[in-house]
Design a protein around this motif. Structure first.
Motif, PDB file in Angstrom:
ATOM      1  N   PHE A  26       1.015  -1.191   0.176  1.00 17.65           N
ATOM      2  CA  PHE A  26      -0.382  -0.002  -0.304  1.00 17.65           C
ATOM      3  C   PHE A  26       0.959   1.343  -0.180  1.00 17.65           C
ATOM      4  CE2 PHE A  26      -2.490   2.826   3.314  1.00 17.65           C
ATOM      5  CZ  PHE A  26      -3.780   3.163   2.076  1.00 17.65           C
ATOM      6  N   ALA A  27       1.661   0.945   0.809  1.00 21.83           N
ATOM      7  CA  ALA A  27       2.459   2.316   0.877  1.00 21.83           C
ATOM      8  C   ALA A  27       3.273   2.990  -0.496  1.00 21.83           C
ATOM      9  CB  ALA A  27       3.864   1.863   1.927  1.00 21.83           C
ATOM     10  N   VAL A  28       4.366   1.777  -0.929  1.00 20.87           N
ATOM     11  CA  VAL A  28       4.880   1.724  -1.525  1.00 20.87           C
ATOM     12  C   VAL A  28       4.097   2.191  -3.472  1.00 20.87           C
ATOM     13  CG1 VAL A  28       6.629   0.505  -3.548  1.00 20.87           C
ATOM     14  CG2 VAL A  28       6.720  -0.143  -1.191  1.00 20.87           C
ATOM     15  N   THR A  29       2.820   1.843  -3.118  1.00 20.67           N
ATOM     16  CA  THR A  29       1.839   2.375  -3.888  1.00 20.67           C
ATOM     17  C   THR A  29       1.297   3.497  -4.351  1.00 20.67           C
ATOM     18  OG1 THR A  29       0.701   0.090  -4.263  1.00 20.67           O
ATOM     19  CG2 THR A  29      -0.640   1.846  -5.009  1.00 20.67           C
ATOM     20  N   ILE A  30       1.529   3.595  -3.114  1.00 24.90           N
ATOM     21  CA  ILE A  30       1.291   6.224  -2.231  1.00 24.90           C
ATOM     22  C   ILE A  30       2.495   6.406  -2.972  1.00 24.90           C
ATOM     23  CG2 ILE A  30       1.111   7.635  -0.792  1.00 24.90           C
ATOM     24  CD1 ILE A  30      -0.830   5.515   0.768  1.00 24.90           C
ATOM     25  N   GLN A  77       6.739  10.776  -0.795  1.00 25.36           N
ATOM     26  CA  GLN A  77       7.501   9.293   0.536  1.00 25.36           C
ATOM     27  C   GLN A  77       7.034   9.714   1.925  1.00 25.36           C
ATOM     28  OE1 GLN A  77      11.454   9.002   0.314  1.00 25.36           O
ATOM     29  NE2 GLN A  77      11.987   8.128  -1.668  1.00 25.36           N
ATOM     30  N   LEU A  78       6.466  11.124   2.541  1.00 25.29           N
ATOM     31  CA  LEU A  78       5.678  11.255   3.283  1.00 25.29           C
ATOM     32  C   LEU A  78       4.470  11.186   3.613  1.00 25.29           C
ATOM     33  CD1 LEU A  78       5.868  12.330   5.677  1.00 25.29           C
ATOM     34  CD2 LEU A  78       4.872  14.849   4.965  1.00 25.29           C
ATOM     35  N   LEU A 117       0.811   7.000   6.186  1.00 22.79           N
ATOM     36  CA  LEU A 117      -0.388   6.067   6.279  1.00 22.79           C
ATOM     37  C   LEU A 117       0.527   4.197   6.032  1.00 22.79           C
ATOM     38  CD1 LEU A 117      -2.516   6.932   2.687  1.00 22.79           C
ATOM     39  CD2 LEU A 117      -3.167   7.443   5.367  1.00 22.79           C
ATOM     40  N   PHE A 118       1.407   3.879   6.134  1.00 26.05           N
ATOM     41  CA  PHE A 118       1.544   2.863   6.289  1.00 26.05           C
ATOM     42  C   PHE A 118       1.559   2.212   7.612  1.00 26.05           C
ATOM     43  CE2 PHE A 118       5.376   0.030   8.438  1.00 26.05           C
ATOM     44  CZ  PHE A 118       5.091  -0.973   7.642  1.00 26.05           C
ATOM     45  N   MET A 123       9.634   0.158  -8.945  1.00 26.49           N
ATOM     46  CA  MET A 123       9.586   0.181  -7.778  1.00 26.49           C
ATOM     47  C   MET A 123       9.568  -0.621  -7.144  1.00 26.49           C
ATOM     48  SD  MET A 123       7.630   3.321  -5.512  1.00 26.49           S
ATOM     49  CE  MET A 123       7.858   3.871  -6.836  1.00 26.49           C
ATOM     50  N   ILE A 124       9.468  -1.976  -6.636  1.00 26.43           N
ATOM     51  CA  ILE A 124       9.992  -2.576  -5.758  1.00 26.43           C
ATOM     52  C   ILE A 124      10.861  -3.684  -6.416  1.00 26.43           C
ATOM     53  CG2 ILE A 124       9.243  -5.075  -4.473  1.00 26.43           C
ATOM     54  CD1 ILE A 124       5.946  -4.134  -4.415  1.00 26.43           C
ATOM     55  N   GLY A 125      11.233  -3.110  -7.375  1.00 25.78           N
ATOM     56  CA  GLY A 125      12.067  -4.448  -8.002  1.00 25.78           C
ATOM     57  C   GLY A 125      13.643  -3.706  -7.705  1.00 25.78           C
TER      58      GLY A 125
END
Length: 281
Positions: A45-49, A56-57, A62-63, A141-143
């Motif tokens: 969820f946080a990475v998607t945001i 990033q804030l 929300l994480f 982004m996750i990669g």
């Protein structure tokens, strides 16, 4: 009152550690599995945001929803049991042995990893339409996170390893503070507010959380990250676990236990000491 003072909540920390040490294998693994899965969803969820907003804030703000949910549901993270369970052993609770502490840690590790890996597979399928197309923006982004936080540390050698370890220490200093914060309040709003603050700090600062990484790095491998399983284990997961152990146990568990459960003798005022000496003479 909805707030417990330090001696009261430290006593509850020891009680919680004792209960976890004696918990059945089935319950320990189920609760750890669900904790790993929920935290992994919060990380996704946080990475998607972050990917969609570039802020990033906002993701960090929300994480903590995932952390709050899993603790209100009574599930267990490795970072939390690192802090709580040893206190029951140090307090010499009957039947709590070093073996039972290590057993709990091992079972929670396995459960957390299984839960995080389940969500990693599910999210990788979502990001790639079941691996039929290249990963979308979030998957990419996750990669890249996996590469930066493994090979990126390795490029700095010993300095990179020490940095990784310290980030693990600082992470669980904050996360375990969140665990304790949930214990110090008896109301749901109080628990949520108290947990939210230190989790926000850890996530925005980019500290290393062993369970979050159980999601990010397997996901990164599935989504084309430029690193290997060996890179993940050597240059992230193992040092992070050790750092989390030190951060939670030393800076939270032992610190609170030493000063609130095993409080030192209070010093007498100098005038009172002189009066006592005079009376004795």
């Amino acid at each position: 009152m909805s707030y417990l003072n330090p001696p009261e909540f430290v006593a509850k920390m020891i009680d919680a550690g004792e209960a976890k040490a004696f918990m059945s294998t089935r319950d320990t693994v189920i609760r750890a599995y669900m904790a790993g899965a929920i935290l992994a969803l919060a990380a996704a969820f946080a990475v998607t945001i972050n990917a969609e907003t570039g802020q990033q804030l906002i993701g960090a703000l929300l994480f903590p929803v995932g952390f709050c949910m899993l603790y209100l549901l009574g599930f267990d993270l490795l970072t939390g049991v690192f802090t709580l369970v040893p206190l029951a052993w140090l307090d010499k609770r009957p039947g709590v042995t070093l073996r039972s502490v290590l057993r709990n840690w091992g079972l929670v590790f396995v459960g957390n990893f299984a839960g995080a890996l389940t969500v990693a597979v599910m999210m990788a399928m979502i990001f790639t339409f079941a691996f039929s197309v290249p990963p979308n923006e979030v998957g990419q982004m996750i990669g890249s996170i996996g590469s930066k936080r493994t090979v990126g540390y390795a490029e700095h050698g010993v300095g990179g390893m020490l940095t990784l370890f310290i980030r693990g220490v600082l992470c669980n200093w904050m996360v375990s503070t969140g665990v304790v914060a949930a214990i110090m309040s008896t109301s749901v709003p109080g628990k949520v507010i108290a947990m939210w603050m230190p989790i926000l700090v850890f996530f925005y600062m980019g500290f290393e959380h062993s369970v979050v990484n159980m999601f990010l790095f397997p996901s990164g491998l599935m989504l084309g990250g430029d690193f290997s399983i060996a890179d993940y284990l050597l240059w992230n997961e193992i040092p992070t676990v050790l750092g989390n152990l030190v951060g939670g146990l030393v800076f939270v568990g032992l610190a609170l236990y030493a000063t609130h459960a095993r409080t030192g003798l209070a010093r007498r005022p100098a005038m009172q000491q002189e009066a006592n000496t005079t009376m004795v003479g």
